[in-house]
Write an enzyme that holds these catalytic residues in place. Structure first.
Site, mmCIF file in Angstrom:
data_model
loop_
_atom_site.group_PDB
_atom_site.id
_atom_site.type_symbol
_atom_site.label_atom_id
_atom_site.label_comp_id
_atom_site.label_asym_id
_atom_site.label_seq_id
_atom_site.Cartn_x
_atom_site.Cartn_y
_atom_site.Cartn_z
ATOM 1 C CG HIS A 76 -0.232 0.286 2.502
ATOM 2 N ND1 HIS A 76 0.527 -0.654 3.131
ATOM 3 C CD2 HIS A 76 -0.148 1.402 3.259
ATOM 4 C CE1 HIS A 76 1.043 -0.129 4.239
ATOM 5 N NE2 HIS A 76 0.650 1.121 4.341
HETATM 6 C C1 UD1 Z 1 -2.134 5.302 5.910
HETATM 7 C C2 UD1 Z 1 -0.864 5.818 6.590
HETATM 8 C C3 UD1 Z 1 0.229 4.775 6.477
HETATM 9 C C4 UD1 Z 1 -0.226 3.436 7.004
HETATM 10 C C5 UD1 Z 1 -1.512 3.039 6.282
HETATM 11 C C6 UD1 Z 1 -2.051 1.732 6.779
HETATM 12 C C7 UD1 Z 1 -0.362 8.216 6.528
HETATM 13 C C8 UD1 Z 1 0.476 9.234 5.903
HETATM 14 N N1 UD1 Z 1 -0.360 7.015 5.928
HETATM 15 O O1 UD1 Z 1 -1.861 5.158 4.538
HETATM 16 O O2 UD1 Z 1 1.351 5.192 7.236
HETATM 17 O O3 UD1 Z 1 0.773 2.473 6.771
HETATM 18 O O4 UD1 Z 1 -2.488 4.068 6.502
HETATM 19 O O5 UD1 Z 1 -3.135 1.306 6.007
HETATM 20 O O6 UD1 Z 1 -0.995 8.478 7.521
HETATM 21 N N2 UD1 Z 1 -9.390 4.517 2.049
HETATM 22 C C9 UD1 Z 1 -10.605 3.903 1.927
HETATM 23 N N3 UD1 Z 1 -11.133 3.319 3.038
HETATM 24 C C10 UD1 Z 1 -10.496 3.325 4.248
HETATM 25 C C11 UD1 Z 1 -9.228 3.934 4.341
HETATM 26 C C12 UD1 Z 1 -8.692 4.529 3.233
HETATM 27 O O7 UD1 Z 1 -11.207 3.871 0.864
HETATM 28 O O8 UD1 Z 1 -11.062 2.803 5.231
HETATM 29 C C13 UD1 Z 1 -8.815 5.215 0.883
HETATM 30 C C14 UD1 Z 1 -8.666 6.721 1.195
HETATM 31 O O9 UD1 Z 1 -9.837 7.437 0.935
HETATM 32 C C15 UD1 Z 1 -7.543 7.104 0.285
HETATM 33 C C16 UD1 Z 1 -6.683 5.849 0.249
HETATM 34 O O10 UD1 Z 1 -7.490 4.766 0.674
HETATM 35 O O11 UD1 Z 1 -8.011 7.371 -1.001
HETATM 36 C C17 UD1 Z 1 -5.458 5.995 1.141
HETATM 37 O O12 UD1 Z 1 -5.847 6.224 2.504
HETATM 38 P P1 UD1 Z 1 -4.951 7.134 3.476
HETATM 39 O O13 UD1 Z 1 -5.481 7.016 4.857
HETATM 40 O O14 UD1 Z 1 -4.778 8.505 2.914
HETATM 41 O O15 UD1 Z 1 -3.508 6.504 3.386
HETATM 42 P P2 UD1 Z 1 -3.019 4.998 3.482
HETATM 43 O O16 UD1 Z 1 -2.396 4.645 2.200
HETATM 44 O O17 UD1 Z 1 -4.095 4.114 4.014
#
Ligand code: UD1
Length: 368
Positions: A208
Site C-alpha cells: 500500500h
Molecule cells: C495510511 C498511513 C500509512 C499506514 C496506512 C495503513 C499516513 C500518511 N499514511 O496510509 O502510514 O501504513 O495508513 O493502512 O498516515 N481509504 C478507503 N477506506 C479506508 C481507508 C482509506 O477507501 O477505510 C482510501 C482513502 O480514501 C484514500 C486511500 O485509501 O483514497 C489511502 O488512505 P490514506 O489514509 O490517505 O492513506 P493509506 O495509504 O491508508
C-alpha cells in the site's frame, strides 16, 4: 485523583497499538482514565470497525470524522477538530502511536496547548524523507515529551537528534502485545482453507505504500513478478492499491485472472493473522508486518529500498527486496535457506503495562 489520557487512533495499524494500552489503563491503573479518540482516517468497516471488535476495544468515545483526502486536508482537518476537543475536554496527557498523519496532527495541537504528549513507537527512522511517515515521525518526536521506543536503535536515533535521555523510555514493541494476546486463537481458525490452500503452502502479499502502488507502471511490474514466483500468493488488497488496479485494469492487462496471485478483500485482525501464522513467506511494504513476521519467525521480504525497522533485518527474518531480487529470494526461502532469526528483547507482550507505569510516574510529578 484520576488523570485523563486521550488515546489517539486513526488508521488500521494504530488499532493494535492502542488496544493493549487502553486495556492496561482500564484493567491495571486506578490513576489513568483513557478516552478513546478516532480521527476517522480509516473508515471502511474492514479497515476500522472489525479491528475494534477483534481487539476488544469499545466504540470510540469521540469520533472526529476526518476521512481521506490530501495530506494537508487530513492534517488540517484533524488539527481543527482536535483543537476544539482539547479546549473543551482538557486532557492531562495525549498519547499517540505510530507514524500516520493524525499522530503528527494531534501532537502539534496538544503541544501548542501545553498538554504533554507521549509517543509510542518513537525513534524509528528510515532516513527517507519521501515517505510521509518519516516526516510524521520526525515532527512528532521533536515535540513529544515522552518517547516510548521499541528497540535500542530507536534510542540511538533520538539521542543523535539531541533528545535528552530523560525523555526516552525503552519499553518494547507495543504491536507484539496484541499479537501475543490473540495468536493462539488466530492460529486455530482455518481461513487459508477457504481459499483452497494448505498450511505452509502459500505466501501472503500486502502492498500500500505510495511509492509502490500510486504509479500504475511500478505496480504492474510488481504484480507481474509476484504472479511468477511459483507458489500461490494471497493478496488482501488495500483500498489505495485497489483504486489504482481498477483504474488501470491491471488484472486484465497483466493476465492475472487465473494466475497464482489471488486478490481478496482486506481481512480483520484474527483472520489476517491466521493467514500470516500459517504462510510460508510474507511479501510486504508494511511496517508492522516486518515486526509480526520477526516475532512469528516467518520469512519476510520487504519491497522497499529502506526500513525504519532495521532490527527486523539484523535480528529477525526480514530482508529488503526489489522486483529484480525478489525471485531469487523466494527461491532461497523455498529451498529452506532462510535465516531463522531471534525475537528482539522486550518484544514480549508486556509493553503496555510498562508504558502505564511510566505514565503514572510522569504524571505523579506534575500538578493536576
Ligand atoms: C495510511 C498511513 C500509512 C499506514 C496506512 C495503513 C499516513 C500518511 N499514511 O496510509 O502510514 O501504513 O495508513 O493502512 O498516515 N481509504 C478507503 N477506506 C479506508 C481507508 C482509506 O477507501 O477505510 C482510501 C482513502 O480514501 C484514500 C486511500 O485509501 O483514497 C489511502 O488512505 P490514506 O489514509 O490517505 O492513506 P493509506 O495509504 O491508508
Amino acid at each position: 485523583m484520576t488523570r485523563k489520557i486521550h488515546l489517539i487512533a486513526a488508521a488500521r495499524p494504530n488499532f493494535m497499538k492502542i488496544a493493549p494500552i487502553w486495556r492496561a489503563m482500564t484493567e491495571n491503573s486506578t490513576v489513568l482514565e483513557p478516552v478513546l479518540i478516532h480521527t476517522g482516517q480509516h473508515y471502511d468497516k474492514n479497515m476500522s470497525d472489525v479491528f475494534f471488535e477483534d481487539l476488544g476495544l469499545p466504540k470510540p468515545d469521540v469520533h472526529l470524522g476526518i476521512g481521506g483526502g490530501t495530506h494537508a486536508h487530513q492534517v488540517a482537518g484533524v488539527m481543527l477538530k482536535y483543537e476544539e476537543l482539547c479546549l473543551a475536554d482538557r486532557p492531562d496527557l495525549v498519547l499517540v502511536v505510530g507514524d500516520v498523519n493524525a499522530t503528527m496532527a494531534t501532537s502539534l495541537v496538544a503541544t501548542k496547548l501545553h498538554i504533554p504528549v507521549a509517543h509510542v513507537e518513537a525513534g524509528l527512522r528510515s532516513r527517507d524523507r519521501t515517505m510521509p511517515e518519516e516526516i510524521n515521525r520526525l515532527v512528532t518526536d521533536a515535540i513529544a515529551d515522552l518517547l516510548f521506543t521499541p528497540s535500542p536503535d530507536a534510542d540511538a536515533n533520538l539521542r543523535s537528534e539531541g533528545v535528552p535521555d530523560h525523555k526516552i523510555k525503552l519499553v518494547g514493541n507495543i504491536m507484539i502485545d496484541s499479537l501475543v494476546r490473540t495468536i493462539s486463537r488466530a492460529r486455530e481458525l482455518e481461513v487459508f482453507t477457504r481459499y483452497g490452500l494448505e498450511d505452509g503452502g502459500y505466501g501472503v502479499v500486502t502492498l500500500h505504500r505510495p511509492s509502490n502502488v500510486d504509479d500504475p507502471a511500478t505496480l504492474e511490474a510488481i504484480l507481474r513478478v509476484l504472479a511468477g514466483v511459483g507458489m500461490p500468493l494471497l493478496f488482501p488488497v488495500h483500498p489505495r492499491t485497489r483504486a489504482v488496479m481498477e483504474k488501470h485494469d491491471l488484472v486484465t492487462r497483466c493476465g492475472l485472472a487465473d494466475s497464482d496471485l489471488k486478490f481478496i478483500e482486506p481481512l480483520g485482525y484474527y483472520e489476517f493473522m491466521n493467514l500470516v501464522a500459517h504462510c510460508r513467506l510474507m511479501l510486504t511494504d508494511s511496517g508492522g508486518l516486518q515486526e509480526e513476521t520477526t516475532y512469528l519467525k516467518i520469512p519476510c521480504l520487504t519491497l522497499r529500498p529502506n526500513t525504519e525497522r532495521p532490527i527486523t533485518i539484523e535480528q529477525g527474518t526480514n530482508e529488503l527486496a526489489t522486483v529484480e531480487s525478489l525471485p531469487g529470494q523466494v527461491e532461497r526461502i523455498l529451498a529452506g535457506q532462510w535465516k531463522e532469526g531471534t525475537v528482539p528483547d522486550l518484544w514480549d507482550g508486556k509493553t503496555a503495562p510498562r508504558i502505564v507505569r511510566e505514565l503514572e510516574e510522569y504524571l505523579a510529578g506534575r500538578p493536576a
